[in-house]
Scaffold this active site. Structure first.
Site, PDB file in Angstrom:
ATOM      1  N   GLU A  51      76.714   6.430  34.824  1.00  0.00           N
ATOM      2  CA  GLU A  51      76.391   5.467  35.882  1.00  0.00           C
ATOM      3  C   GLU A  51      74.894   5.491  36.209  1.00  0.00           C
ATOM      4  O   GLU A  51      74.173   6.436  35.868  1.00  0.00           O
ATOM      5  CB  GLU A  51      77.219   5.726  37.137  1.00  0.00           C
ATOM      6  N   LYS A  65      81.434  14.970  46.874  1.00  0.00           N
ATOM      7  CA  LYS A  65      80.274  15.482  47.596  1.00  0.00           C
ATOM      8  C   LYS A  65      80.683  16.182  48.877  1.00  0.00           C
ATOM      9  O   LYS A  65      81.541  15.700  49.608  1.00  0.00           O
ATOM     10  CB  LYS A  65      79.329  14.328  47.940  1.00  0.00           C
TER      11      LYS A  65
HETATM   12  N1  PSU Z   1      76.847  11.161  43.660  1.00  0.00           N
HETATM   13  C1  PSU Z   1      75.532  11.499  43.730  1.00  0.00           C
HETATM   14  N2  PSU Z   1      74.646  10.543  44.040  1.00  0.00           N
HETATM   15  C2  PSU Z   1      75.037   9.259  44.252  1.00  0.00           C
HETATM   16  C3  PSU Z   1      76.422   8.905  44.160  1.00  0.00           C
HETATM   17  C4  PSU Z   1      77.277   9.900  43.867  1.00  0.00           C
HETATM   18  O1  PSU Z   1      75.166  12.628  43.522  1.00  0.00           O
HETATM   19  O2  PSU Z   1      74.172   8.433  44.499  1.00  0.00           O
HETATM   20  C5  PSU Z   1      76.833   7.478  44.286  1.00  0.00           C
HETATM   21  C6  PSU Z   1      77.870   7.127  43.194  1.00  0.00           C
HETATM   22  O3  PSU Z   1      77.417   5.988  42.534  1.00  0.00           O
HETATM   23  C7  PSU Z   1      79.132   6.833  43.960  1.00  0.00           C
HETATM   24  C8  PSU Z   1      78.546   6.269  45.216  1.00  0.00           C
HETATM   25  O4  PSU Z   1      79.990   5.949  43.289  1.00  0.00           O
HETATM   26  O5  PSU Z   1      77.469   7.147  45.505  1.00  0.00           O
HETATM   27  C9  PSU Z   1      79.539   6.203  46.343  1.00  0.00           C
HETATM   28  O6  PSU Z   1      79.001   5.417  47.351  1.00  0.00           O
HETATM   29  P1  PSU Z   1      79.927   4.922  48.559  1.00  0.00           P
HETATM   30  O7  PSU Z   1      80.238   6.179  49.288  1.00  0.00           O
HETATM   31  O8  PSU Z   1      79.065   3.964  49.308  1.00  0.00           O
HETATM   32  O9  PSU Z   1      81.112   4.277  47.924  1.00  0.00           O
END
Ligand code: PSU
Ligand code: MN
Length: 306
Positions: free
Chosen positions: A27, A161
């Site tokens: 990604e 996370k």
């Molecule tokens: N993990 C990381 N950095 C990020 C993300 C995940 O270490 O930037 C990103 C991924 O692309 C994940 C997104 O799909 O954050 C999730 O965002 P949200 O919580 O807005 O769905």
């Protein structure tokens, strides 16, 4: 009238797919929204190298000027790393980005959709999005979880996370019927730390087993993918006792600054980076490299199943 999807598969990726060689999707949001400018290109290239070192072909995915690109060359990666105003694209945002001819990075959800379109079964990232702490008030639950329930791509991540509510994230994954597989661990990892005090619902120790489980789910006609929870290497981990107060502080800052919607995750990651004085960044990069290598091993095992 049917419209063609604006889709461009790079030469090396198209070649590998047509010869049934192992391919790993990667990604782009973790690059543009998870890392500071100074480390973006270097990390994107290192992750691709980690995949190649295990004999698979990397396919980094992003939307560039309205075209869904599967496989980016160094020039395209460099352009994305340098750009400002890059959108963060999840399931809800991709089609509008095509129409607007916008440039955007794909999240876990959008990368799964794109990988599946291209015929790629496995994808490596850092950590998935999940249920945010305080979701009972904010309703902030990442679209990544629903995507795992509907799109048949196996996602290798270092768990969820630690800024999230991990127990709630696991509950939602269970409700959605998403297999959560601890790789060589009984614990569900918490991104920067190897343990989250929660167990992984399933444990598999061999890439070949994960590949077989993926194909068996397809054979049974089950929608959705698998989440492979691969703990960060011990040498790079930050223990939860160190991180917990930092995460609390970052969340308080986000509340005070009234951050909401898709800004929440990038904001929190950036605050944790500041508050750990960069240590979280090194851990983040180490775990993505580790996930890329495991995904390449699983991709190779997938090509061994006839
Ligand atoms: N993990 C990381 N950095 C990020 C993300 C995940 O270490 O930037 C990103 C991924 O692309 C994940 C997104 O799909 O954050 C999730 O965002 P949200 O919580 O807005 O769905
Ligand atoms: Mn969200």
């Amino acid at each position: 009238m049917t419209l063609d999807i604006p889709l461009l598969i790079s030469e090396p990726v198209a070649e590998a797919l047509s010869r049934s060689k192992p391919v790993v999707a990667l990604e782009s949001t973790i690059i543009t929204h998870g890392l500071p400018h100074s480390r973006r290109l270097e990390t994107a290239l290192a992750v691709e190298t980690a995949v190649r070192d295990k004999g698979a072909v990397p396919a980094t995915i992003a939307v560039i000027e309205g075209v869904l690109r599967i496989g980016l060359d160094e020039k395209a990666l460099g352009g994305l790393a340098d750009a400002s105003g890059v959108r963060k694209l999840s399931r809800a945002d991709i089609a509008a980005a095509f129409v607007d001819k916008a440039t955007g990075s794909t999240t876990v959800a959008a990368t799964m959709i794109a990988a599946h379109l291209a015929g790629i079964e496995i994808f490596a990232t850092g950590g998935i999005g999940g249920v945010h702490r305080g979701a009972e008030i904010s309703f902030d639950i990442s679209a990544d979880l629903h995507e795992l329930a509907r799109t048949p791509v196996t996602v290798v991540a270092a768990g969820a996370k630690a800024i999230l509510d991990i127990p709630k994230t696991l509950e939602v994954l269970e409700t959605l019927g998403v297999p959560v597989i601890g790789y060589r661990t009984d614990q569900f990892p918490a991104f920067w730390s190897r343990d989250s005090a929660r167990s992984a619902p399933v444990r598999l120790d061999e890439p070949s087993q994960i590949a077989r489980a993926h194909r068996l789910r397809t054979a049974m006609g089950l929608a959705g993918g698998q989440l492979v929870a691969n703990p960060i290497p011990a040498s790079a981990e930050i223990p939860t006792q160190v991180l917990d107060p930092i995460i609390e502080a970052a969340i308080q800052d986000a509340d005070a600054a009234q951050i909401s919607g898709k800004e929440v995750t990038p904001y929190l990651l950036d605050r944790v980076l500041d508050l750990t004085e960069g240590r979280s960044l090194e851990a983040n990069i180490a775990l993505v490299l580790n996930n890329a290598a495991l995904a390449a091993e699983i991709a190779t095992e997938l090509t061994n199943i006839s």
